[in-house]
Enzyme design. Structure first.
Site, mmCIF file in Angstrom:
data_model
loop_
_atom_site.group_PDB
_atom_site.id
_atom_site.type_symbol
_atom_site.label_atom_id
_atom_site.label_comp_id
_atom_site.label_asym_id
_atom_site.label_seq_id
_atom_site.Cartn_x
_atom_site.Cartn_y
_atom_site.Cartn_z
ATOM 1 N N ASP A 95 0.848 -1.199 0.000
ATOM 2 C CA ASP A 95 0.000 0.000 0.000
ATOM 3 C C ASP A 95 0.878 1.241 0.000
ATOM 4 O O ASP A 95 1.968 1.259 0.564
ATOM 5 C CB ASP A 95 -0.973 -0.008 1.184
ATOM 6 C CG ASP A 95 -0.289 -0.067 2.535
ATOM 7 O OD1 ASP A 95 0.048 1.003 3.076
ATOM 8 O OD2 ASP A 95 -0.103 -1.178 3.060
ATOM 9 N N ASP B 29 -9.056 3.331 6.933
ATOM 10 C CA ASP B 29 -7.804 3.300 7.690
ATOM 11 C C ASP B 29 -8.044 3.923 9.063
ATOM 12 O O ASP B 29 -8.255 5.126 9.192
ATOM 13 C CB ASP B 29 -6.746 4.088 6.903
ATOM 14 C CG ASP B 29 -5.377 4.089 7.568
ATOM 15 O OD1 ASP B 29 -5.271 3.749 8.759
ATOM 16 O OD2 ASP B 29 -4.402 4.453 6.882
ATOM 17 N N GLU C 246 -6.294 4.345 12.658
ATOM 18 C CA GLU C 246 -5.023 4.214 13.365
ATOM 19 C C GLU C 246 -4.808 5.414 14.261
ATOM 20 O O GLU C 246 -5.608 6.347 14.295
ATOM 21 C CB GLU C 246 -3.877 4.064 12.373
ATOM 22 C CG GLU C 246 -3.736 5.207 11.384
ATOM 23 C CD GLU C 246 -2.572 4.973 10.433
ATOM 24 O OE1 GLU C 246 -1.425 5.273 10.834
ATOM 25 O OE2 GLU C 246 -2.806 4.503 9.296
#
Length: 228
Positions: free
Chosen positions: A26, A115, A117
């Site tokens: 990625d 995503d 995080e």
């Protein structure tokens, strides 16, 4: 529209997968130049590319990366870096969908990836309670599903998931898991998932970005790209 049960059955094949795997990676604008032809020649078969963040940011390299990945023969998809403090999950899902995060049943497009995080600012959970974070994630994934018939992949680490969602078990039957753990084994998974779909096992792929391993063979990866 596909039901949750049908989608769960499609990704459930990975629960019994023990040896087959497909290499991927990625990337974002931090990897301004990527030799996709070399990556494909080396055996990589999928790439996940940063598309958006919040509701105001489009990765400046997304379009170029996506086009090059397509031309090189990759299965590819976009990802959205969540900013849960700035706007609703629905607003960010819609922004992602309009700016590279869409999906089509063509066998080469992965559902978008959310995503989740630690915040770059150091505020790990963006100021949200665990219940508010779970609601935010649900808002995002249900909005994405309503638009595409697919639930997005969820990228996270076990430590973030435990801290910021209270280790919620609400999403394992919906979204495929992309788990981040830089170690020799994947370790304990976030609650709700008994297996992972993709393991981000290193922050240094040979072609740039992070190294990812798909938990299955190429035909199974193509099934996710087809939504079947």
């Amino acid at each position: 529209m596909k039901t949750v049960a049908c989608f769960a059955a499609a990704i459930g094949i990975f629960a019994s997968t023990t040896s087959a795997s497909v290499q991927g990676f990625d990337i974002s604008h931090y990897q301004a130049t990527v030799n996709f032809a070399k990556a494909y020649s080396d055996g990589a078969r999928f790439v996940i590319i940063k598309a958006t963040e919040g509701t105001t940011y489009i990765d400046p390299s997304f379009s170029d990366h996506y086009t090059q990945a397509t031309n090189a023969g990759f299965i590819r998809g976009g990802y959205h870096f969540a900013q849960p403090a700035s706007s609703s999950g629905a607003a960010q899902a819609n922004y992602f969908l309009k700016n590279g995060g869409g999906w089509s049943s063509d066998g080469i497009t992965l559902p978008g990836m959310l995503d989740l995080e630690y915040a770059p600012s150091g505020n790990s959970c963006y100021g949200l309670s665990t219940s508010a974070m779970v609601s935010w994630i649900n808002d995002f994934i249900t909005t994405y599903h309503a638009a595409t018939t697919q639930y997005p992949l969820i990228y996270t680490s076990t430590s973030w998931w435990q801290l910021c969602t209270g280790n919620s078990g609400s999403f394992g039957s919906k979204s495929p898991l992309v788990v981040a753990r830089y170690a020799s084994s994947v370790g304990t998974l976030p609650n709700g998932w008994s297996y992972y779909t993709i393991w981000q096992n290193s922050d240094s792929a040979p072609w740039g970005g992070d190294s990812d391993v798909f938990n299955g063979d190429l035909s199974q990866l193509q099934k996710i790209a087809r939504g079947s």
